[in-house]
Motif scaffolding. Sequence first.
Motif, PDB file in Angstrom:
ATOM      1  N   LEU A  30      37.715  22.667   1.430  1.00  0.00           N
ATOM      2  CA  LEU A  30      36.944  22.513   0.196  1.00  0.00           C
ATOM      3  C   LEU A  30      35.730  23.428   0.288  1.00  0.00           C
ATOM      4  O   LEU A  30      34.836  23.210   1.110  1.00  0.00           O
ATOM      5  CB  LEU A  30      36.496  21.058   0.025  1.00  0.00           C
ATOM      6  N   LEU A  31      35.716  24.477  -0.531  1.00  0.00           N
ATOM      7  CA  LEU A  31      34.599  25.407  -0.547  1.00  0.00           C
ATOM      8  C   LEU A  31      33.673  25.051  -1.704  1.00  0.00           C
ATOM      9  O   LEU A  31      34.020  25.247  -2.867  1.00  0.00           O
ATOM     10  CB  LEU A  31      35.088  26.846  -0.676  1.00  0.00           C
ATOM     11  N   LEU A  32      32.536  24.505  -1.375  1.00  0.00           N
ATOM     12  CA  LEU A  32      31.564  24.126  -2.394  1.00  0.00           C
ATOM     13  C   LEU A  32      30.989  25.368  -3.053  1.00  0.00           C
ATOM     14  O   LEU A  32      30.727  26.377  -2.396  1.00  0.00           O
ATOM     15  CB  LEU A  32      30.439  23.303  -1.768  1.00  0.00           C
ATOM     16  N   GLU A  33      30.799  25.293  -4.359  1.00  0.00           N
ATOM     17  CA  GLU A  33      30.197  26.397  -5.108  1.00  0.00           C
ATOM     18  C   GLU A  33      28.741  26.563  -4.688  1.00  0.00           C
ATOM     19  O   GLU A  33      28.060  25.586  -4.391  1.00  0.00           O
ATOM     20  CB  GLU A  33      30.248  26.105  -6.611  1.00  0.00           C
ATOM     21  N   PRO A  34      28.244  27.801  -4.659  1.00  0.00           N
ATOM     22  CA  PRO A  34      26.823  28.005  -4.360  1.00  0.00           C
ATOM     23  C   PRO A  34      25.946  27.254  -5.362  1.00  0.00           C
ATOM     24  O   PRO A  34      26.321  27.079  -6.523  1.00  0.00           O
ATOM     25  CB  PRO A  34      26.645  29.519  -4.502  1.00  0.00           C
ATOM     26  N   ILE A  35      24.793  26.841  -4.901  1.00  0.00           N
ATOM     27  CA  ILE A  35      23.869  26.056  -5.716  1.00  0.00           C
ATOM     28  C   ILE A  35      22.537  26.793  -5.797  1.00  0.00           C
ATOM     29  O   ILE A  35      22.028  27.279  -4.785  1.00  0.00           O
ATOM     30  CB  ILE A  35      23.653  24.663  -5.098  1.00  0.00           C
TER      31      ILE A  35
ATOM     32  N   SER B 139      16.504  17.465   5.068  1.00  0.00           N
ATOM     33  CA  SER B 139      17.912  17.098   5.162  1.00  0.00           C
ATOM     34  C   SER B 139      18.609  17.290   3.817  1.00  0.00           C
ATOM     35  O   SER B 139      18.033  17.019   2.765  1.00  0.00           O
ATOM     36  CB  SER B 139      18.074  15.663   5.652  1.00  0.00           C
ATOM     37  N   LEU B 140      19.809  17.776   3.906  1.00  0.00           N
ATOM     38  CA  LEU B 140      20.667  17.986   2.745  1.00  0.00           C
ATOM     39  C   LEU B 140      21.828  17.028   2.905  1.00  0.00           C
ATOM     40  O   LEU B 140      22.646  17.169   3.811  1.00  0.00           O
ATOM     41  CB  LEU B 140      21.141  19.439   2.729  1.00  0.00           C
ATOM     42  N   LYS B 141      21.872  16.003   2.046  1.00  0.00           N
ATOM     43  CA  LYS B 141      22.944  14.998   2.104  1.00  0.00           C
ATOM     44  C   LYS B 141      23.958  15.344   1.027  1.00  0.00           C
ATOM     45  O   LYS B 141      23.610  15.537  -0.131  1.00  0.00           O
ATOM     46  CB  LYS B 141      22.392  13.601   1.885  1.00  0.00           C
ATOM     47  N   ILE B 142      25.204  15.441   1.449  1.00  0.00           N
ATOM     48  CA  ILE B 142      26.287  15.778   0.532  1.00  0.00           C
ATOM     49  C   ILE B 142      27.330  14.669   0.620  1.00  0.00           C
ATOM     50  O   ILE B 142      27.836  14.376   1.707  1.00  0.00           O
ATOM     51  CB  ILE B 142      26.930  17.133   0.894  1.00  0.00           C
ATOM     52  N   ASP B 143      27.623  14.048  -0.524  1.00  0.00           N
ATOM     53  CA  ASP B 143      28.646  13.004  -0.617  1.00  0.00           C
ATOM     54  C   ASP B 143      29.756  13.519  -1.519  1.00  0.00           C
ATOM     55  O   ASP B 143      29.500  13.900  -2.662  1.00  0.00           O
ATOM     56  CB  ASP B 143      28.060  11.715  -1.201  1.00  0.00           C
TER      57      ASP B 143
ATOM     58  N   VAL C  35      37.099  11.027   1.525  1.00  0.00           N
ATOM     59  CA  VAL C  35      35.662  10.864   1.283  1.00  0.00           C
ATOM     60  C   VAL C  35      34.938  11.558   2.434  1.00  0.00           C
ATOM     61  O   VAL C  35      35.258  11.342   3.599  1.00  0.00           O
ATOM     62  CB  VAL C  35      35.268   9.376   1.234  1.00  0.00           C
ATOM     63  N   VAL C  36      33.971  12.404   2.082  1.00  0.00           N
ATOM     64  CA  VAL C  36      33.164  13.101   3.085  1.00  0.00           C
ATOM     65  C   VAL C  36      31.695  12.789   2.808  1.00  0.00           C
ATOM     66  O   VAL C  36      31.243  12.906   1.669  1.00  0.00           O
ATOM     67  CB  VAL C  36      33.365  14.638   3.023  1.00  0.00           C
ATOM     68  N   ASP C  37      30.998  12.395   3.846  1.00  0.00           N
ATOM     69  CA  ASP C  37      29.549  12.219   3.786  1.00  0.00           C
ATOM     70  C   ASP C  37      28.965  13.029   4.927  1.00  0.00           C
ATOM     71  O   ASP C  37      29.300  12.794   6.094  1.00  0.00           O
ATOM     72  CB  ASP C  37      29.147  10.757   3.958  1.00  0.00           C
ATOM     73  N   VAL C  38      28.125  13.997   4.597  1.00  0.00           N
ATOM     74  CA  VAL C  38      27.479  14.799   5.637  1.00  0.00           C
ATOM     75  C   VAL C  38      25.985  14.870   5.349  1.00  0.00           C
ATOM     76  O   VAL C  38      25.559  14.980   4.194  1.00  0.00           O
ATOM     77  CB  VAL C  38      28.098  16.220   5.740  1.00  0.00           C
ATOM     78  N   LYS C  39      25.218  14.746   6.409  1.00  0.00           N
ATOM     79  CA  LYS C  39      23.771  14.935   6.323  1.00  0.00           C
ATOM     80  C   LYS C  39      23.454  16.074   7.289  1.00  0.00           C
ATOM     81  O   LYS C  39      23.554  15.923   8.509  1.00  0.00           O
ATOM     82  CB  LYS C  39      23.029  13.661   6.710  1.00  0.00           C
ATOM     83  N   TYR C  40      23.128  17.225   6.726  1.00  0.00           N
ATOM     84  CA  TYR C  40      22.829  18.424   7.504  1.00  0.00           C
ATOM     85  C   TYR C  40      21.327  18.642   7.418  1.00  0.00           C
ATOM     86  O   TYR C  40      20.750  18.601   6.330  1.00  0.00           O
ATOM     87  CB  TYR C  40      23.596  19.620   6.948  1.00  0.00           C
TER      88      TYR C  40
ATOM     89  N   VAL D 136      31.086  15.665  -6.326  1.00  0.00           N
ATOM     90  CA  VAL D 136      30.140  16.098  -5.289  1.00  0.00           C
ATOM     91  C   VAL D 136      28.731  15.695  -5.721  1.00  0.00           C
ATOM     92  O   VAL D 136      28.303  16.012  -6.825  1.00  0.00           O
ATOM     93  CB  VAL D 136      30.205  17.628  -5.071  1.00  0.00           C
ATOM     94  N   GLN D 137      28.018  15.014  -4.841  1.00  0.00           N
ATOM     95  CA  GLN D 137      26.638  14.594  -5.090  1.00  0.00           C
ATOM     96  C   GLN D 137      25.738  15.139  -3.978  1.00  0.00           C
ATOM     97  O   GLN D 137      26.129  15.140  -2.807  1.00  0.00           O
ATOM     98  CB  GLN D 137      26.530  13.064  -5.108  1.00  0.00           C
ATOM     99  N   PHE D 138      24.537  15.590  -4.355  1.00  0.00           N
ATOM    100  CA  PHE D 138      23.575  16.131  -3.398  1.00  0.00           C
ATOM    101  C   PHE D 138      22.296  15.328  -3.432  1.00  0.00           C
ATOM    102  O   PHE D 138      21.893  14.826  -4.477  1.00  0.00           O
ATOM    103  CB  PHE D 138      23.212  17.585  -3.745  1.00  0.00           C
ATOM    104  N   ASN D 139      21.642  15.253  -2.279  1.00  0.00           N
ATOM    105  CA  ASN D 139      20.325  14.646  -2.190  1.00  0.00           C
ATOM    106  C   ASN D 139      19.539  15.425  -1.131  1.00  0.00           C
ATOM    107  O   ASN D 139      20.079  15.737  -0.072  1.00  0.00           O
ATOM    108  CB  ASN D 139      20.433  13.173  -1.809  1.00  0.00           C
ATOM    109  N   ILE D 140      18.293  15.724  -1.426  1.00  0.00           N
ATOM    110  CA  ILE D 140      17.448  16.492  -0.509  1.00  0.00           C
ATOM    111  C   ILE D 140      16.266  15.618  -0.115  1.00  0.00           C
ATOM    112  O   ILE D 140      15.644  14.982  -0.966  1.00  0.00           O
ATOM    113  CB  ILE D 140      16.930  17.777  -1.180  1.00  0.00           C
ATOM    114  N   GLY D 141      15.973  15.602   1.169  1.00  0.00           N
ATOM    115  CA  GLY D 141      14.839  14.834   1.655  1.00  0.00           C
ATOM    116  C   GLY D 141      14.033  15.633   2.651  1.00  0.00           C
ATOM    117  O   GLY D 141      14.562  16.515   3.333  1.00  0.00           O
TER     118      GLY D 141
END
Length: 170
Positions: free
Chosen positions: A139-144, A72-76, A88-93, A55-60
């Motif tokens: 898939l439940l992502l762990e809190p960050i 935006s929170l991009k999660i790959d 493979v999941v790519d989401v930009k929320y 799991v990779q995160f990017n914030i913009g």
Amino acid sequence: MADETSTDLNPAALPNGEDTGPAIGLISQYVKDLSFENPNAPAVYQWASAPQVDVQFNIGADNVGENLFEVSLKIDITSKSDEGTQFVVDVKYAGLFGVRNVPDDQLQPFFLAEAPRILFPFARRVVADVVRDGGFAPLLLEPIDFHALFLQQAQAMQAEQTGEVTVGQA
């Protein structure tokens, strides 16, 4: 005891009712981009080995108008097992935030720590749903702790600017 006016209680309040206090508000939140790939279906549903999930995160943050910012929170996410790629999941929320009377030096901490904290639970649900809808267990992502990550990044940038080198302990 004399009556106190609102300006006595709040020096920032102006007599004409103009609000000069700092404020940031969430206007809207939305899925900006979403992709789910299941490249090895239907064989993937017969694989026995346990997946490894990356799991990779990017914030913009972008200024999109006067006093309007999109965060935006991009999660790959890539799930692989010995046999190959499962999904493979790519989401930009993203969220649209209105900003008023906030000093510029306070915007970055909000956009990189607080705004992702607000958006993350909703992005997490989107990920869980799309993985489930793809035929896998949700898939439940762990809190960050975005605030801690922001502080680590700020400390690393400060150390880099002052020429300090951080050495890990063995």
